[in-house]
Each structure stands twice: as C-alpha cells, then as structure tokens.
Design an enzyme around this catalytic site. Structure first.
Site, short mmCIF file in Angstrom:
data_model
loop_
_atom_site.label_atom_id
_atom_site.label_comp_id
_atom_site.label_asym_id
_atom_site.label_seq_id
_atom_site.Cartn_x
_atom_site.Cartn_y
_atom_site.Cartn_z
N HIS A 171 -40.41 -21.37 -47.87
CA HIS A 171 -39.67 -20.59 -48.57
C HIS A 171 -38.42 -20.15 -47.50
CE1 HIS A 171 -37.85 -16.51 -50.13
NE2 HIS A 171 -38.62 -16.97 -51.28
N ASP B 253 -47.34 -17.43 -43.75
CA ASP B 253 -46.54 -16.83 -44.81
C ASP B 253 -47.59 -16.67 -45.93
OD1 ASP B 253 -45.01 -16.33 -47.22
OD2 ASP B 253 -43.54 -17.78 -46.66
N GLN C 64 -47.70 -15.99 -51.62
CA GLN C 64 -48.31 -16.52 -52.65
C GLN C 64 -49.73 -16.42 -52.46
OE1 GLN C 64 -46.46 -16.83 -55.08
NE2 GLN C 64 -44.46 -16.64 -54.58
N LYS D 55 -45.85 -8.91 -55.20
CA LYS D 55 -46.50 -10.19 -55.84
C LYS D 55 -48.11 -10.10 -55.85
CE LYS D 55 -43.00 -13.05 -53.28
NZ LYS D 55 -42.30 -13.76 -54.55
N CYS E 91 -35.84 -20.81 -53.75
CA CYS E 91 -35.64 -20.41 -52.27
C CYS E 91 -36.37 -21.55 -51.47
CB CYS E 91 -36.02 -19.01 -52.07
SG CYS E 91 -35.16 -17.83 -53.01
C1 LIG Z 1 -43.80 -18.44 -50.11
C2 LIG Z 1 -42.90 -17.33 -50.04
N1 LIG Z 1 -42.84 -16.85 -48.93
C3 LIG Z 1 -41.76 -15.64 -48.94
C4 LIG Z 1 -41.25 -14.99 -49.83
C5 LIG Z 1 -40.53 -13.89 -49.64
O1 LIG Z 1 -41.13 -12.71 -50.29
P1 LIG Z 1 -40.34 -11.40 -50.31
O2 LIG Z 1 -38.95 -11.71 -51.13
O3 LIG Z 1 -41.15 -10.64 -51.32
O4 LIG Z 1 -40.01 -10.87 -48.88
C6 LIG Z 1 -41.60 -15.67 -51.13
C7 LIG Z 1 -41.07 -14.86 -52.45
O5 LIG Z 1 -40.90 -15.61 -53.45
C8 LIG Z 1 -42.41 -16.63 -51.21
O6 LIG Z 1 -42.88 -17.30 -52.51
#
Ligand SMILES: Cc1ncc(COP(=O)(O)O)c(C=O)c1O
Length: 416
Positions: A133, A210, A213, A236, A374
C-alpha cells in the site's frame, strides 16, 4: 484463511444473527438493500462499538493522565485498559509495547522517522515489496531522501505472490529494514511473513509488518511472527476511525527518540531541554484519541466474542464461493490468484472501465471499490489502470455474493 483448529471443532457462525449487531447493514441504498463489500477500505461497526463511543462522550468524557478527579481517573483506566487488551490481541509481551497511533499510516511513519531516519546511512538498503500500500512505500521514500538510503522492492509473480528467490537475493549486507505487507489489500495475497522475518533476523535486519488487512482477518501473534514492528488500523477491525496501533519490540522502542514533542511524552521539561518518558508514552504526544481508543477496545472485545477461528473459517468459505462465482461471469479476469489468499477479490471486466463496473453495481446497492486501491505499483505490474475489488467481512453472506454476480451480469449486458 485463518488456520482453524479443525472443521469439526470450529463453531459455525450464525451470520444472520451477527448482522443484527451492525445497524448499518439493515439499511437500503438507491432503493436496494445495502450489500457492503468494501471492507478492505473500512469495516462497519457493531452496536457495542457505537455505544461505547457514545457512552464515553455522554457520561465519562475527561482528559487522561492529567486530572485527579473521578472522570479523569475513569478515562485513564479505560484508555490504559485497552492497551492491555490490544497487547493480548497481538500476543505482545507487555502493554508497554503498544503505541496508540492514528492508524497504520501513522505507525509506519513513526518507525520511518524515529528509528530509520536516525539510524540509516547513505547506501543502506530498505526492502519493501511490489504489493505494498502507498503507506508502506512513501514513508520509506521520504526517509530514503533524508538519509541517502536506497529502496528495493521484491517483485511479484503473475499470480500475485512474492518472488521469494528474488527476496533472498535482495536481502544483502546493506539491508537494514524489511517492511512487508501481511495481507495485500489489492490482491488478497497472504505473504509468508514469518519465514521472511526469520531470514531477515538472521542478518540483524529490523522488520516491520503492515497488518492493516491481516488484523481483521488472520490471527496475529507478534511473538510467533518475531517481527520488530506491527501496525494496524482500528477502523478496519470494526472500530472507529482515527485510531490505530503500532506494536514495537520493547528493546527497540526504548532506544528510539520521540518523533513528535508535546504534553504527556516527557519526563522533565526546562526552558532549555527536556527528557523523555519511557515508551509507549514517549510516542503519544498530546491529548490522544481517547474515545476512539475506547471504541477500539469494544471492537476487539466484539471480535473475540465472535471468535477469530470461526471468523476465519467462514471468510475462507465465502471467498472460495465468491471466487468461483465471479470467475464464471464472462469477461471477468481475476487479478491476484495466489495460493494463500484472504478476504479480497480483485478483478477486471473485459472492455469495461472498473469505475463503470462500480457505478452499475452501486445502482444495485452493492458497494465495491474501483480504483488503484492505493497500490499503484500493483496496477502497473498487472498492466491495468485499476481493478474492481470486492472485499469481505464475516458478516457477508453467500446471498450477497449472488447479488454481486447478478450485478456483474448486468454490467455485461449494459456494456455489451
Ligand atoms: C495494506 C494496507 N496498508 C496500509 C493501509 C493504510 O491504512 P490507514 O489509511 O488506516 O492508515 C491500508 C488501508 O487501506 C492497507 O490496506
């Protein structure tokens, strides 16, 4: 793809009853019952979370760590109690390893700015992957520009898995950081992070997972993963927006400088200089998101009451069903066919822009995401501008998948 103890011992979910816990799932959009398949973007909230936040503001609101009065003490206890719950949720060794953040993005930036910016030297290498992401790419690009470090990315196979032979080659004597997504939001791939971390740790490389998900869908045990950092977002995992968690190994957090200054993160302050509080307070400058933390606590309590093994077993079944049904629709091409997947079905419909697919589905009350999620490098890898993404939670049903499939057939007929 949660490893359920066994099909026999995992209790089946009563999905229809659980759906009643989520007020929004009963609503209609565009005159049709809502079919919410955008859970990777954000999940819906059970009544217990909504009520916990509302109760806090209605009856318990006060700032924490600052007052000697009753409400402040209550709020402080509640806030710190959630830290203990999160530590149990991740199997951290201590609540002191749990830093509250605004979300995954902020957790990764914290590590990049506090740990990486202060330790990386020109020519040092940061290893990420081609399925990150943007929030696990851009913070490293910023820190690379600040320090002269270099970023490498593990390439993807056509199925959307990591090329592990390339991963091994890309781990070098200059690699200082490995930052990898546990479960890809764009492809649904579950990465073998435990193995990757063990390879990295043999070389003394700092590791960050990370978990944006994975936290809602997979069991997470940071001690078993042996990662140094693990970041996830409250919104999430059925909790509020504006709150997240960074797990950090105690020995690393203790050696890291603050990245923001302000109230609550100090030990002493004079007009000339200050000394820092111990972690996690060192990384929580200013009044935190107290109500959201309390909502997150209610969310994790809810998830645990449903049962993570049962959630995983149902989601695995649902994803298998959806994959089979969606793939049957003429003109559909799945993007991301890894052997280990969870909760995400990304696809394109031949000859129809994903935004048009999304618009037709929206007309049917079906909420999916259409875009680059993203994860633009993933789109570039697969040569598509965007995909349609249906992403599931435990409250989704086979009937909702059938509605999605009917919508996709309508897309075909509208654009034929
Ligand atoms: C794999 C992954 N990493 C990071 C993020 C970023 O999360 P946040 O926008 O809640 O900080 C997301 C959000 O969709 C994601 O799917």
């Amino acid at each position: 793809m949660i490893a359920a103890p066994s099909a026999v011992t995992t209790p089946a979910l009563d999905v229809e009853r659980l759906r009643e816990d989520f007020p929004i799932l009963g609503r209609h959009v565009r005159g049709k019952p809502l079919v919410y398949l955008d859970n990777a973007a954000t999940s819906q909230k059970p009544r217990s979370v909504i009520e916990a936040v509302s109760r806090f503001y209605g009856a318990e609101n006060a700032n924490i760590h600052r007052g000697v009065h009753y409400l402040s003490e209550r709020a402080t206890l509640a806030y710190d109690g959630v830290r203990e719950r999160v530590a149990r949720f991740l199997n951290a060794t201590s609540p002191a390893e749990i830093v509250f953040t605004r979300g995954t993005t902020e957790g990764i930036n914290l590590v990049a700015q506090s740990r990486a910016r202060t330790t990386l030297k020109p020519g040092d290498e940061i290893l990420i992957t081609g399925m990150e992401h943007h929030s696990n790419i851009v913070p490293w690009q910023l820190v690379a520009a600040q320090t002269g470090a270099v970023i490498h990315a593990v390439p993807l196979t056509d199925a959307g898995e990591l090329d592990l032979a390339a991963f091994d080659r890309l781990l070098t004597d200059r690699t200082r950081v490995l930052a990898v997504v546990h479960l890809s939001n764009a492809l649904g791939t579950i990465n073998p992070v435990r193995w990757m971390i063990s390879r990295a740790r043999e070389r003394g490389i700092v590791t960050l997972v990370d978990g944006a998900q994975s936290a809602p869908h997979l069991p997470v045990d940071v001690q078993a993963l042996d990662c140094d950092f693990f970041a996830f977002s409250g919104h999430k995992v059925f909790g509020p927006t504006g709150v997240g968690v960074l797990y950090g190994r105690a020995s690393l957090l203790a050696a890291m400088p603050p990245w923001q200054g302000g109230g609550d993160m100090i030990e002493t302050v004079t007009l000339e200089r200050s000394t820092w509080a111990a972690p996690p307070a060192r990384f929580e400058a200013g009044t935190p998101m107290i109500a959201q933390v309390i909502g997150l606590g209610a969310a994790l309590e809810y998830v645990e009451s449903v049962g993570r093994a049962a959630i995983g077993a149902w989601e695995e079944e649902l994803l298998a069903y959806a994959t089979e049904r969606v793939a049957e629709v003429e003109g559909v091409r799945l993007i991301g066919t890894a052997r280990e997947k969870a909760s995400v079905l990304s696809f394109v419909v031949e000859g129809v822009h994903p935004h048009d697919v999304g618009a037709v589905l929206d007309d049917e009350g079906v909420a999916v995401r259409a875009g680059h999620h993203c994860a633009q490098p993933v789109m570039q890898r697969f040569g598509v501008p965007a995909t349609v993404r249906a992403s599931f939670a435990f409250y989704n049903t086979r009937a909702e998948v059938d509605t999605l499939v009917r919508g996709l057939r309508r897309v075909r007929s509208v654009f034929a």
